[in-house]
Motif scaffolding. Sequence first.
Motif, PDB file in Angstrom:
ATOM      1  N   VAL A  77       0.947  -1.104   0.000  1.00 54.39           N
ATOM      2  CA  VAL A  77      -0.127   0.312  -0.504  1.00 54.39           C
ATOM      3  C   VAL A  77       1.133   1.009  -0.046  1.00 54.39           C
ATOM      4  O   VAL A  77       1.181   2.239  -0.773  1.00 54.39           O
ATOM      5  CB  VAL A  77      -0.787  -0.290   1.234  1.00 54.39           C
ATOM      6  CG1 VAL A  77      -1.856   0.812   1.641  1.00 54.39           C
ATOM      7  CG2 VAL A  77      -1.668  -1.315   1.031  1.00 54.39           C
ATOM      8  N   ALA A  78       2.066   1.269   0.743  1.00 54.03           N
ATOM      9  CA  ALA A  78       2.754   2.250   0.913  1.00 54.03           C
ATOM     10  C   ALA A  78       3.536   2.636  -1.163  1.00 54.03           C
ATOM     11  O   ALA A  78       3.869   4.024  -1.586  1.00 54.03           O
ATOM     12  CB  ALA A  78       3.947   1.973   2.311  1.00 54.03           C
ATOM     13  N   THR A  79       3.981   1.356  -1.266  1.00 52.71           N
ATOM     14  CA  THR A  79       4.751   1.642  -2.110  1.00 52.71           C
ATOM     15  C   THR A  79       3.668   2.818  -3.631  1.00 52.71           C
ATOM     16  O   THR A  79       3.861   2.799  -4.494  1.00 52.71           O
ATOM     17  CB  THR A  79       5.350   0.741  -2.716  1.00 52.71           C
ATOM     18  OG1 THR A  79       6.128  -0.157  -1.946  1.00 52.71           O
ATOM     19  CG2 THR A  79       5.570   0.196  -4.043  1.00 52.71           C
ATOM     20  N   ILE A  80       2.883   1.926  -3.699  1.00 56.35           N
ATOM     21  CA  ILE A  80       1.801   2.245  -4.872  1.00 56.35           C
ATOM     22  C   ILE A  80       1.162   3.387  -3.714  1.00 56.35           C
ATOM     23  O   ILE A  80       0.851   4.608  -5.050  1.00 56.35           O
ATOM     24  CB  ILE A  80       0.356   1.419  -4.437  1.00 56.35           C
ATOM     25  CG1 ILE A  80       0.358   0.101  -4.950  1.00 56.35           C
ATOM     26  CG2 ILE A  80      -1.286   1.965  -4.951  1.00 56.35           C
ATOM     27  CD1 ILE A  80      -1.055  -0.494  -4.634  1.00 56.35           C
ATOM     28  N   PHE A  85       1.607   9.476  -5.433  1.00 57.78           N
ATOM     29  CA  PHE A  85       0.964  10.273  -4.645  1.00 57.78           C
ATOM     30  C   PHE A  85       1.829  11.366  -3.958  1.00 57.78           C
ATOM     31  O   PHE A  85       1.918  12.496  -3.726  1.00 57.78           O
ATOM     32  CB  PHE A  85       0.344  10.652  -4.027  1.00 57.78           C
ATOM     33  CG  PHE A  85      -1.172  10.149  -4.313  1.00 57.78           C
ATOM     34  CD1 PHE A  85      -2.236  10.708  -4.627  1.00 57.78           C
ATOM     35  CD2 PHE A  85      -1.462   8.787  -3.891  1.00 57.78           C
ATOM     36  CE1 PHE A  85      -2.678  10.332  -5.353  1.00 57.78           C
ATOM     37  CE2 PHE A  85      -2.904   8.124  -4.353  1.00 57.78           C
ATOM     38  CZ  PHE A  85      -3.179   9.215  -5.218  1.00 57.78           C
ATOM     39  N   ILE A  86       3.898  10.988  -4.009  1.00 60.98           N
ATOM     40  CA  ILE A  86       4.269  11.327  -3.785  1.00 60.98           C
ATOM     41  C   ILE A  86       5.156  11.651  -4.683  1.00 60.98           C
ATOM     42  O   ILE A  86       6.341  11.384  -5.296  1.00 60.98           O
ATOM     43  CB  ILE A  86       5.541  10.980  -2.649  1.00 60.98           C
ATOM     44  CG1 ILE A  86       4.541  10.466  -1.326  1.00 60.98           C
ATOM     45  CG2 ILE A  86       6.191  11.187  -2.100  1.00 60.98           C
ATOM     46  CD1 ILE A  86       4.048  11.209  -0.512  1.00 60.98           C
ATOM     47  N   PRO A  87       6.071  13.172  -4.963  1.00 61.87           N
ATOM     48  CA  PRO A  87       6.615  14.096  -5.918  1.00 61.87           C
ATOM     49  C   PRO A  87       7.322  13.718  -5.876  1.00 61.87           C
ATOM     50  O   PRO A  87       8.541  13.983  -5.051  1.00 61.87           O
ATOM     51  CB  PRO A  87       6.146  15.353  -6.899  1.00 61.87           C
ATOM     52  CG  PRO A  87       5.744  15.830  -4.982  1.00 61.87           C
ATOM     53  CD  PRO A  87       4.855  13.901  -4.279  1.00 61.87           C
ATOM     54  N   VAL A 100       6.268  22.453  -4.535  1.00 62.04           N
ATOM     55  CA  VAL A 100       6.195  21.124  -5.333  1.00 62.04           C
ATOM     56  C   VAL A 100       4.625  20.098  -3.763  1.00 62.04           C
ATOM     57  O   VAL A 100       3.811  19.796  -5.472  1.00 62.04           O
ATOM     58  CB  VAL A 100       7.312  20.061  -5.081  1.00 62.04           C
ATOM     59  CG1 VAL A 100       6.569  18.721  -5.974  1.00 62.04           C
ATOM     60  CG2 VAL A 100       7.902  20.969  -6.227  1.00 62.04           C
ATOM     61  N   PHE A 101       4.445  20.163  -2.820  1.00 60.15           N
ATOM     62  CA  PHE A 101       4.032  19.830  -1.730  1.00 60.15           C
ATOM     63  C   PHE A 101       2.694  20.579  -2.090  1.00 60.15           C
ATOM     64  O   PHE A 101       1.092  20.024  -0.937  1.00 60.15           O
ATOM     65  CB  PHE A 101       4.880  19.465  -1.024  1.00 60.15           C
ATOM     66  CG  PHE A 101       5.431  18.193  -1.147  1.00 60.15           C
ATOM     67  CD1 PHE A 101       4.698  17.021  -1.176  1.00 60.15           C
ATOM     68  CD2 PHE A 101       6.333  18.392  -1.135  1.00 60.15           C
ATOM     69  CE1 PHE A 101       5.905  15.922  -1.223  1.00 60.15           C
ATOM     70  CE2 PHE A 101       7.739  17.824  -1.303  1.00 60.15           C
ATOM     71  CZ  PHE A 101       6.656  15.911  -1.294  1.00 60.15           C
ATOM     72  N   ALA A 102       2.824  22.200  -2.064  1.00 54.82           N
ATOM     73  CA  ALA A 102       1.364  23.063  -2.043  1.00 54.82           C
ATOM     74  C   ALA A 102       0.546  22.455  -3.249  1.00 54.82           C
ATOM     75  O   ALA A 102       0.373  22.072  -4.069  1.00 54.82           O
ATOM     76  CB  ALA A 102       1.743  24.021  -1.751  1.00 54.82           C
TER      77      ALA A 102
END
Length: 102
Positions: A77-80, A85-87, A100-102
């Motif tokens: 789940v964390a990998t997906i 979702f994490i740039p 980038v996260f804003a």
Amino acid sequence: AVIVMICAFIASFAWSWGPLGWLVPSEIHPLETRSAGQGLNVAVNLLFTFLIGQAFLSMLCTMKYGVFIFFAGWVVVATIFTYFFIPETKGLLIEDVHEVFA
């Protein structure tokens, strides 16, 4: 067999997902709120480490080897989640990463 699985899990987690709980939160906060954000991150990380440590033995007794499948499922789940979702922040200045996260 259980000791070997525990050692394998700890080694693989420490080389992959373990540090990300400290790295990603330190990058997503702007400089003005980074210390407060990291303080909250440390508190939450230690709380969940304590909860998992308290629950692990009873989970092991109940689920047997299934407890390792349970945690492996969370790694999937964390990998997906990370993939979608994490740039990527490679090559960005630390001062610009929060944009980038804003």
